[in-house]
Structures are given as C-alpha cells and as structure tokens.
Motif scaffolding. Structure first.
Motif, PDB file in Angstrom:
ATOM      1  N   GLU A   1       0.820  -1.218   0.000  1.00 48.07           N
ATOM      2  CA  GLU A   1       0.000   0.000   0.000  1.00 48.07           C
ATOM      3  C   GLU A   1       0.854   1.269   0.000  1.00 48.07           C
ATOM      4  OE1 GLU A   1      -2.590  -0.111   3.388  1.00 48.07           O
ATOM      5  OE2 GLU A   1      -3.273  -2.134   2.936  1.00 48.07           O
ATOM      6  N   VAL A   2       2.130   1.140   0.285  1.00 53.44           N
ATOM      7  CA  VAL A   2       3.007   2.303   0.402  1.00 53.44           C
ATOM      8  C   VAL A   2       3.442   2.766  -0.989  1.00 53.44           C
ATOM      9  CG1 VAL A   2       5.215   3.129   1.315  1.00 53.44           C
ATOM     10  CG2 VAL A   2       3.850   1.491   2.635  1.00 53.44           C
ATOM     11  N   PRO A   3       3.297   4.066  -1.282  1.00 48.60           N
ATOM     12  CA  PRO A   3       3.778   4.556  -2.580  1.00 48.60           C
ATOM     13  C   PRO A   3       5.298   4.462  -2.655  1.00 48.60           C
ATOM     14  CG  PRO A   3       2.961   6.368  -1.221  1.00 48.60           C
ATOM     15  CD  PRO A   3       2.683   5.111  -0.472  1.00 48.60           C
ATOM     16  N   ALA A   4       5.803   4.089  -3.806  1.00 43.07           N
ATOM     17  CA  ALA A   4       7.241   3.886  -3.988  1.00 43.07           C
ATOM     18  C   ALA A   4       7.891   5.118  -4.597  1.00 43.07           C
ATOM     19  CB  ALA A   4       7.489   2.680  -4.884  1.00 43.07           C
ATOM     20  N   TYR A   5       9.128   5.336  -4.217  1.00 44.43           N
ATOM     21  CA  TYR A   5       9.992   6.322  -4.844  1.00 44.43           C
ATOM     22  C   TYR A   5      10.886   5.531  -5.783  1.00 44.43           C
ATOM     23  CZ  TYR A   5      13.998   9.513  -5.230  1.00 44.43           C
ATOM     24  OH  TYR A   5      15.025  10.293  -5.698  1.00 44.43           O
ATOM     25  N   ASN A   6      10.756   5.765  -7.077  1.00 44.30           N
ATOM     26  CA  ASN A   6      11.470   4.986  -8.094  1.00 44.30           C
ATOM     27  C   ASN A   6      12.605   5.805  -8.693  1.00 44.30           C
ATOM     28  OD1 ASN A   6       9.611   2.703  -8.030  1.00 44.30           O
ATOM     29  ND2 ASN A   6       8.150   4.164  -8.872  1.00 44.30           N
ATOM     30  N   PHE A   7      13.749   5.154  -8.854  1.00 50.46           N
ATOM     31  CA  PHE A   7      14.892   5.817  -9.462  1.00 50.46           C
ATOM     32  C   PHE A   7      15.796   4.774 -10.107  1.00 50.46           C
ATOM     33  CE2 PHE A   7      15.679   5.089  -4.989  1.00 50.46           C
ATOM     34  CZ  PHE A   7      16.951   4.553  -4.936  1.00 50.46           C
ATOM     35  N   GLN A   8      16.675   5.272 -10.966  1.00 52.66           N
ATOM     36  CA  GLN A   8      17.593   4.402 -11.705  1.00 52.66           C
ATOM     37  C   GLN A   8      19.013   4.943 -11.602  1.00 52.66           C
ATOM     38  OE1 GLN A   8      15.833   4.847 -15.609  1.00 52.66           O
ATOM     39  NE2 GLN A   8      14.877   2.830 -15.454  1.00 52.66           N
ATOM     40  N   VAL A   9      19.968   4.017 -11.628  1.00 48.69           N
ATOM     41  CA  VAL A   9      21.375   4.362 -11.752  1.00 48.69           C
ATOM     42  C   VAL A   9      21.839   3.740 -13.064  1.00 48.69           C
ATOM     43  CG1 VAL A   9      23.674   4.133 -10.778  1.00 48.69           C
ATOM     44  CG2 VAL A   9      21.711   4.440  -9.261  1.00 48.69           C
ATOM     45  N   ILE A  10      22.380   4.575 -13.948  1.00 50.45           N
ATOM     46  CA  ILE A  10      22.724   4.143 -15.301  1.00 50.45           C
ATOM     47  C   ILE A  10      24.218   4.347 -15.512  1.00 50.45           C
ATOM     48  CG2 ILE A  10      22.263   4.513 -17.755  1.00 50.45           C
ATOM     49  CD1 ILE A  10      19.587   5.903 -16.748  1.00 50.45           C
ATOM     50  N   ASN A  11      24.910   3.310 -15.997  1.00 49.60           N
ATOM     51  CA  ASN A  11      26.334   3.406 -16.300  1.00 49.60           C
ATOM     52  C   ASN A  11      26.511   3.526 -17.806  1.00 49.60           C
ATOM     53  OD1 ASN A  11      29.084   3.292 -16.473  1.00 49.60           O
ATOM     54  ND2 ASN A  11      29.294   1.219 -15.680  1.00 49.60           N
ATOM     55  N   ASN A  12      26.894   4.707 -18.265  1.00 53.01           N
ATOM     56  CA  ASN A  12      27.168   4.939 -19.689  1.00 53.01           C
ATOM     57  C   ASN A  12      28.653   4.903 -19.992  1.00 53.01           C
ATOM     58  OD1 ASN A  12      24.512   5.198 -20.420  1.00 53.01           O
ATOM     59  ND2 ASN A  12      24.472   7.409 -20.116  1.00 53.01           N
ATOM     60  N   ARG A  13      29.452   4.441 -19.056  1.00 51.95           N
ATOM     61  CA  ARG A  13      30.903   4.391 -19.234  1.00 51.95           C
ATOM     62  C   ARG A  13      31.307   3.196 -20.087  1.00 51.95           C
ATOM     63  NH1 ARG A  13      33.334   4.850 -13.325  1.00 51.95           N
ATOM     64  NH2 ARG A  13      35.201   4.642 -14.557  1.00 51.95           N
ATOM     65  N   ASP A  14      32.574   3.188 -20.481  1.00 47.29           N
ATOM     66  CA  ASP A  14      33.137   2.059 -21.225  1.00 47.29           C
ATOM     67  C   ASP A  14      33.726   1.017 -20.273  1.00 47.29           C
ATOM     68  OD1 ASP A  14      32.478   3.307 -23.576  1.00 47.29           O
ATOM     69  OD2 ASP A  14      34.438   4.269 -23.792  1.00 47.29           O
ATOM     70  N   THR A  15      33.698   1.321 -18.983  1.00 47.73           N
ATOM     71  CA  THR A  15      34.239   0.410 -17.984  1.00 47.73           C
ATOM     72  C   THR A  15      33.243   0.252 -16.835  1.00 47.73           C
ATOM     73  OG1 THR A  15      35.323   2.203 -16.781  1.00 47.73           O
ATOM     74  CG2 THR A  15      36.631   1.070 -18.472  1.00 47.73           C
ATOM     75  N   LYS A  16      33.486  -0.781 -16.025  1.00 49.91           N
ATOM     76  CA  LYS A  16      32.690  -0.975 -14.829  1.00 49.91           C
ATOM     77  C   LYS A  16      32.833   0.233 -13.926  1.00 49.91           C
ATOM     78  CE  LYS A  16      33.737  -5.334 -13.467  1.00 49.91           C
ATOM     79  NZ  LYS A  16      33.915  -6.445 -12.531  1.00 49.91           N
ATOM     80  N   GLY A  17      31.799   0.516 -13.168  1.00 44.00           N
ATOM     81  CA  GLY A  17      31.865   1.626 -12.223  1.00 44.00           C
ATOM     82  C   GLY A  17      31.363   1.200 -10.861  1.00 44.00           C
ATOM     83  N   THR A  18      31.642   1.990  -9.863  1.00 42.78           N
ATOM     84  CA  THR A  18      31.094   1.760  -8.528  1.00 42.78           C
ATOM     85  C   THR A  18      30.362   3.029  -8.100  1.00 42.78           C
ATOM     86  OG1 THR A  18      33.123   2.520  -7.460  1.00 42.78           O
ATOM     87  CG2 THR A  18      32.905   0.154  -7.836  1.00 42.78           C
ATOM     88  N   TYR A  19      29.374   2.846  -7.268  1.00 44.51           N
ATOM     89  CA  TYR A  19      28.625   3.993  -6.772  1.00 44.51           C
ATOM     90  C   TYR A  19      28.072   3.676  -5.394  1.00 44.51           C
ATOM     91  CZ  TYR A  19      24.407   1.433  -8.172  1.00 44.51           C
ATOM     92  OH  TYR A  19      23.426   0.489  -8.322  1.00 44.51           O
ATOM     93  N   GLU A  20      27.695   4.736  -4.702  1.00 43.84           N
ATOM     94  CA  GLU A  20      27.021   4.642  -3.417  1.00 43.84           C
ATOM     95  C   GLU A  20      25.776   5.502  -3.481  1.00 43.84           C
ATOM     96  OE1 GLU A  20      29.868   5.984  -0.525  1.00 43.84           O
ATOM     97  OE2 GLU A  20      30.877   4.059  -0.460  1.00 43.84           O
ATOM     98  N   LEU A  21      24.702   5.006  -2.894  1.00 45.14           N
ATOM     99  CA  LEU A  21      23.472   5.769  -2.765  1.00 45.14           C
ATOM    100  C   LEU A  21      23.288   6.134  -1.302  1.00 45.14           C
ATOM    101  CD1 LEU A  21      21.124   3.643  -5.026  1.00 45.14           C
ATOM    102  CD2 LEU A  21      22.062   5.888  -5.552  1.00 45.14           C
ATOM    103  N   TYR A  22      23.076   7.405  -1.053  1.00 43.28           N
ATOM    104  CA  TYR A  22      22.882   7.906   0.302  1.00 43.28           C
ATOM    105  C   TYR A  22      21.446   8.400   0.455  1.00 43.28           C
ATOM    106  CZ  TYR A  22      27.937   7.923   0.968  1.00 43.28           C
ATOM    107  OH  TYR A  22      29.244   7.544   1.070  1.00 43.28           O
TER     108      TYR A  22
END
Length: 183
Positions: free
Chosen positions: A75-96
């Motif tokens: 029943e809880v409305p969701a907050y939707n988001f995406q993380v997209i990697n457009n690089r030519d290499t693997k990447g790392t990220y953190e979400l705060y």
C-alpha cells in the motif's frame, strides 16, 4: 532636442534589455536549476561523470494517513529511481539517503512535526528483488546501497519508506528525504 530624444530612446532600450535579461536569468537559474539538473516529464536527472541518477521527482514522504504493518507494504507509494552506467568500464557507486531540512520543502512542516527515523521502516528493491528491509534508523552512515555496475547497465530501484505500526505519536507528521548518488 534631438540629443534628448536619442538619450531617452537609448535609456528605454537599455531598461528593456535589463528587464528581459533579468527575466531570462531568473527562468534559467532559479526556476529550472541551471545546468546541474534538468526536469522532463517529472523526471530528474543528475549526472556524476558517466554514471547517471534518474528519478521520478517524488522523494518527499508524507505520513498523514496511517501506520502500516510490514504485511501491508504494498500500500506504500514507492519512490522509483535508476542508476545508469554509460561508461566504457565498470563503475562503482554509493546511494545515500539524506534528511531534508524543514525549510527545503514548502508544506508547512516544522521541527515538531517531523518524524524520527526510529518510527520509520524502509524497503529497498533492486531490479524487482527486495534488497533490504529494516528501520530507517539502522542505516549506517546514511549509505542506502553500495555496488559495482557493469558497462551500459541500468539498475532500477524502488524505495518505500513508511511508518511502522509500532510507532507512537505519528499523526500529522512528515519525513522528508532525498537519495543522492556518489561515485
């Protein structure tokens, strides 16, 4: 007489130029946020190099309704988001997850009407699978998620923040947050 007319016309043209310049500056920098973000169909896109954060622009949690048991999380409305990697290499990220100050959201909220993180639970879903479920107060150093992302890959998230049914004194209170991407 001719010089006075030229001076008056030049002053009027200068005044019109300043008025239009000020208006254009206001529209670009204050209403649209300049170059740091862009809004299109209620989506907000933040770029951090070649790793992109794109959300639905709906990150404010308003808890006036009711507390929720874990079984009723659908029943809880969701907050939707995406993380997209457009690089030519693997990447790392953190979400705060960051608390927004009361003056940043214009809904009449005060310090007294803010919910505590200990009254809130969350469910984080990644690509359709539940990744984490816990009390919001148990998030260490505000890190919501940390991971590698493959080349040309999109990670789709859904975050649900809700008042746990054990919370006390929650009626007419709010919690405001935003999710921030850091590489």
């Amino acid at each position: 007489m001719k010089n006075k007319t030229l001076i008056v016309c030049a002053a009027l043209l200068l005044l019109i130029f300043i008025a239009f310049g000020t208006y254009a500056w206001y529209i670009y920098f204050l209403r649209l946020g300049g170059t740091s973000s862009s809004s299109q169909n209620n989506n907000v896109v933040y770029k951090n190099g070649d790793i992109i954060f794109k959300d639905d622009g709906n990150s404010v949690y308003d808890a006036d309704a009711k507390s929720i048991e874990d079984a009723n999380i659908s029943e809880v409305p969701a907050y939707n988001f995406q993380v997209i990697n457009n690089r030519d290499t693997k990447g790392t990220y953190e979400l705060y997850i960051e608390d927004l100050p009361v003056n940043e959201v214009e809904d009449g909220c005060t310090e007294e009407s803010l919910l505590k993180r200990s009254d809130l639970k969350y469910q984080l879903t990644l690509n359709g699978k539940v990744l984490k479920e816990d009390f919001l107060s148990n998030i260490n150093d505000n890190i919501l998620d940390k991971r590698e992302i493959e080349v040309n890959t999109t990670n789709s998230y859904s975050l649900k923040v809700y008042i746990h049914d054990g919370a006390v004194d929650w009626f007419s209170k709010h919690y405001h947050y935003k999710v921030v991407l850091k590489k």
